[in-house]
Design a protein around this motif. Structure first.
Motif, mmCIF file in Angstrom:
data_model
loop_
_atom_site.group_PDB
_atom_site.id
_atom_site.type_symbol
_atom_site.label_atom_id
_atom_site.label_comp_id
_atom_site.label_asym_id
_atom_site.label_seq_id
_atom_site.Cartn_x
_atom_site.Cartn_y
_atom_site.Cartn_z
ATOM 1 N N ASP A 123 5.277 5.916 34.318
ATOM 2 C CA ASP A 123 4.527 4.916 35.242
ATOM 3 C C ASP A 123 3.187 5.281 35.336
ATOM 4 O OD1 ASP A 123 6.018 5.574 38.255
ATOM 5 O OD2 ASP A 123 4.281 6.619 37.060
ATOM 6 N N ALA A 124 2.067 4.390 35.854
ATOM 7 C CA ALA A 124 0.901 4.605 35.680
ATOM 8 C C ALA A 124 0.526 5.705 36.332
ATOM 9 C CB ALA A 124 0.174 3.640 36.238
ATOM 10 N N ALA A 125 0.887 6.065 37.453
ATOM 11 C CA ALA A 125 0.768 7.362 38.578
ATOM 12 C C ALA A 125 0.851 8.609 37.454
ATOM 13 C CB ALA A 125 1.270 7.435 39.706
ATOM 14 N N GLU A 126 2.003 8.526 37.104
ATOM 15 C CA GLU A 126 2.570 9.740 35.966
ATOM 16 C C GLU A 126 1.866 10.140 34.897
ATOM 17 O OE1 GLU A 126 6.407 8.371 35.640
ATOM 18 O OE2 GLU A 126 7.377 9.437 37.209
ATOM 19 N N LEU A 151 -0.499 13.007 34.184
ATOM 20 C CA LEU A 151 -0.086 14.192 32.751
ATOM 21 C C LEU A 151 -1.505 14.157 32.196
ATOM 22 C CD1 LEU A 151 1.616 15.243 31.272
ATOM 23 C CD2 LEU A 151 2.214 12.961 29.988
ATOM 24 N N ARG A 152 -2.293 12.932 32.074
ATOM 25 C CA ARG A 152 -3.740 12.985 31.466
ATOM 26 C C ARG A 152 -4.469 14.134 32.226
ATOM 27 N NH1 ARG A 152 -8.290 10.773 32.607
ATOM 28 N NH2 ARG A 152 -7.214 9.259 34.322
ATOM 29 N N ARG A 153 -4.401 14.093 33.350
ATOM 30 C CA ARG A 153 -5.471 15.129 34.150
ATOM 31 C C ARG A 153 -4.953 16.536 34.167
ATOM 32 N NH1 ARG A 153 -4.932 13.920 39.050
ATOM 33 N NH2 ARG A 153 -3.897 11.861 39.302
ATOM 34 N N ALA A 154 -3.769 16.729 33.874
ATOM 35 C CA ALA A 154 -3.150 18.019 33.880
ATOM 36 C C ALA A 154 -3.274 18.750 32.358
ATOM 37 C CB ALA A 154 -1.697 18.021 34.062
ATOM 38 N N LEU A 155 -3.374 17.732 31.290
ATOM 39 C CA LEU A 155 -3.547 18.460 29.952
ATOM 40 C C LEU A 155 -5.141 18.137 29.626
ATOM 41 C CD1 LEU A 155 -0.434 16.851 28.659
ATOM 42 C CD2 LEU A 155 -0.668 19.241 29.299
ATOM 43 N N PRO A 156 -5.609 19.446 28.876
ATOM 44 C CA PRO A 156 -6.888 19.405 28.481
ATOM 45 C C PRO A 156 -7.046 18.562 27.251
ATOM 46 C CG PRO A 156 -5.975 21.153 28.109
ATOM 47 C CD PRO A 156 -5.063 20.707 29.114
ATOM 48 N N ALA A 157 -7.978 17.938 27.087
ATOM 49 C CA ALA A 157 -8.775 17.249 25.827
ATOM 50 C C ALA A 157 -8.771 18.223 24.761
ATOM 51 C CB ALA A 157 -9.787 16.422 26.248
ATOM 52 N N GLY A 158 -8.950 17.604 23.492
ATOM 53 C CA GLY A 158 -8.880 18.366 22.394
ATOM 54 C C GLY A 158 -8.125 17.955 21.279
ATOM 55 N N PRO A 159 -7.948 18.724 20.191
ATOM 56 C CA PRO A 159 -7.169 18.471 19.201
ATOM 57 C C PRO A 159 -5.927 18.531 19.189
ATOM 58 C CG PRO A 159 -9.014 20.228 18.263
ATOM 59 C CD PRO A 159 -9.008 19.935 19.987
ATOM 60 N N GLY A 160 -5.436 19.502 20.089
ATOM 61 C CA GLY A 160 -4.263 19.607 20.606
ATOM 62 C C GLY A 160 -3.548 18.732 21.679
ATOM 63 N N LEU A 215 -1.197 9.133 25.699
ATOM 64 C CA LEU A 215 -0.351 8.570 26.802
ATOM 65 C C LEU A 215 -1.411 8.400 27.969
ATOM 66 C CD1 LEU A 215 2.357 11.125 26.875
ATOM 67 C CD2 LEU A 215 2.420 8.876 26.046
ATOM 68 N N GLY A 216 -2.587 9.261 28.173
ATOM 69 C CA GLY A 216 -3.597 8.938 29.358
ATOM 70 C C GLY A 216 -4.126 7.582 29.096
ATOM 71 N N GLY A 217 -4.644 7.523 27.806
ATOM 72 C CA GLY A 217 -5.166 6.034 27.645
ATOM 73 C C GLY A 217 -4.413 4.923 28.011
ATOM 74 N N ARG A 218 -3.028 4.851 27.730
ATOM 75 C CA ARG A 218 -2.376 3.760 27.947
ATOM 76 C C ARG A 218 -1.879 3.828 29.542
ATOM 77 N NH1 ARG A 218 -2.152 -0.498 26.073
ATOM 78 N NH2 ARG A 218 -0.142 -0.868 26.899
ATOM 79 N N ALA A 219 -1.610 5.045 29.954
ATOM 80 C CA ALA A 219 -1.425 5.208 31.453
ATOM 81 C C ALA A 219 -2.245 4.522 32.322
ATOM 82 C CB ALA A 219 -1.215 6.647 31.738
ATOM 83 N N ALA A 220 -3.633 4.697 31.792
ATOM 84 C CA ALA A 220 -4.826 4.180 32.809
ATOM 85 C C ALA A 220 -4.481 2.558 32.782
ATOM 86 C CB ALA A 220 -6.042 4.220 32.044
ATOM 87 N N GLU A 221 -3.838 1.886 31.684
ATOM 88 C CA GLU A 221 -3.737 0.435 32.228
ATOM 89 C C GLU A 221 -2.289 0.186 32.682
ATOM 90 O OE1 GLU A 221 -6.103 0.296 27.645
ATOM 91 O OE2 GLU A 221 -4.268 -1.130 28.305
ATOM 92 N N GLY A 222 -1.592 1.119 32.832
ATOM 93 C CA GLY A 222 -0.288 0.873 33.665
ATOM 94 C C GLY A 222 0.882 1.688 32.902
#
Lengths: 265, 191
Positions: A192-195, A199-208, A215-222
């Protein structure tokens, strides 16, 4: 039957009436004394003929006779009441008295027939729906069972263990993940959106961080569903390995949130 | 009521009046004919209360089926025929219900008054046995036996009522008696 017995039977009434010559009477009595069947017959007839009609009528208890008319009249009244009730019911229904009754009954019959037809059609429709639903459930159960087979990827086989295994192996390609997602019903809610946001905030950006970014991009929309996740992963190289630490972090995250795996799986 | 009331010569006229709707005539018929009907019923039942109930049932039938009587014929034979059917139906039902056979006094075939208790017991046993035994009779044998031996109807009259040749009636009666006596012996009932 012996001749003597036949003769005894034929002369029995005359014997009892005492209208036979003495010699013949003696012969018949002697036969009865020697023949149990004829003795029984004689005894029976003595018993049957032993009641004089006039004496019997004189013996009728007067008290029962006196009460006869009241009992008969009461019984007739009861019988009449029952008959009147039955007649009244018929008369009420008689077409001559209720001219509207026949058309009304006909109309009622038509309505009943139509309603019956409608109900039958509805019943068939509901049954069809139930059959479809049963088929769909069966299909989903089969898909679920397949997913639970380790040989088929085991995406859902013991979900918690599967995520733990993913974290332990450290190897999960985008292609393998897509294969697992493709096996799920497209509407399956993964996060769900909050999860997704956590998750997006817990995982750092980058190639990996391809998957978390997606997921984060979608999660921001729901909430994110399997079908959408699959589409988002479609532009990525299937051989791209998701780094072990990301998989482990994802597994850890999902295990914490969903001990039995993502919701809806 | 006096026993001689049954000799009333006008029961056909009463029956015609009743058939035309005169309830008073029906009452007079009930009051004048019930003694005969009860005596007849007692021959089947040996119990006055049961005989009273059967007589009452017959009168209700007569009330309901008066239109079946042909006013051109004597009323009394028709009445007795209706009553006989009532009694025979009861006898058949009683024969089917074994418990009733032993619970009620049984067919009344001996003097009803001043009877010694032992004789009464023997009569009850005989009556119960007889009801069992008559189940073995054919319909024709039962009709002849009840008419001639139970109701003590003259054989010639019985043959006329049953529309049967006199010789046929006699042969049927003898066969019925033989069968009954044999059955009673089998049941170890002393007639």
């Amino acid at each position: 039957m012996k001749d003597a017995c036949r003769a005894f039977t034929e002369k029995l009434d005359a014997l009892l009436a005492g209208s036979l010559p003495e010699a013949e009477t003696g012969a018949l009595r002697a036969h009865a004394a020697a023949c149990p069947d004829c003795a029984a017959l004689l005894a029976l007839q003595r018993r049957l003929a032993g009641v004089d009609a006039a004496a019997l009528e004189a013996a009728v208890p007067e008290i029962l006779l006196d009460g006869m008319w009241p009992r008969v009249s009461e019984a007739i009244l009861d019988a009449d009441a029952r008959q009147r009730s039955a007649r009244a019911a018929w008369n009420w229904l008689a077409p001559a008295r209720r001219p509207w009754l026949v058309p009304a009954l006909a109309a009622a019959a038509i309505v009943l027939a139509l309603a019956t037809g409608f109900l039958a059609a509805e019943l068939r429709r509901v049954e069809d729906g139930q059959r479809l639903l049963a088929r769909e459930l069966s299909r989903q159960e089969r898909a679920l069972a397949a997913l639970q087979q380790p040989a088929a990827g085991g995406l859902l086989a013991a979900p918690t263990a599967r995520w733990q295994a993913a974290g332990a192996d450290g190897a999960l390609s985008v292609g393998a993940l897509r294969a697992r997602l493709a096996a799920l019903p497209p509407g399956t809610v993964l996060l769900d959106a909050a999860e997704a946001d956590r998750l997006r905030r817990a995982l750092p950006a980058g190639p990996g961080a391809l998957l978390p970014a997606a997921l984060g991009g979608r999660a921001a929309e729901g909430s994110l569903r399997a079908g959408e996740a699959l589409r988002l992963l479609g532009s990525l190289d299937p051989d791209t390995e998701i780094p072990p630490e990301r998989v482990a972090a994802l597994a850890e995250r999902l295990r914490g949130r969903h001990p039995a795996g993502p919701r809806g799986w | 009521m006096n026993p001689t009331d049954r000799e009333m010569p006008d029961h056909d006229a009463l029956a015609r009046a009743f058939r035309a709707g005169d309830a008073g005539a029906f009452r007079r018929l009930v009051e004048s004919q019930s003694r005969t009907l009860m005596a007849t019923a007692w021959r089947y039942t040996a119990d006055w209360e049961t005989a009273r109930d059967l007589t009452q049932a017959t009168w209700v039938k007569v009330w309901e089926r008066a239109d079946r009587w042909d006013p051109g014929r004597p009323f009394r034979p028709w009445l007795l025929a209706v009553h006989r059917n009532t009694c025979l139906s009861w006898l058949r039902r009683a024969a089917r219900r074994r418990e009733e056979l032993t619970a009620t006094p049984g067919a009344g075939l001996a003097a009803p008054a001043g009877e010694h208790p032992e004789a009464a017991l023997g009569r009850r046993e005989f009556a119960a046995g007889l009801r069992q035994a008559i189940r073995r009779l054919s319909r024709r044998q039962l009709a002849v036996f009840t008419l001639v031996d139970l109701e003590q109807t003259d054989q010639r009259e019985a043959a006329g009522r049953l529309n049967m040749a006199a010789g046929t009636l006699r042969a049927t009666l003898h066969a019925a008696r033989r069968k009954l006596a044999g059955q009673l012996r089998k049941l170890e009932v002393e007639p």
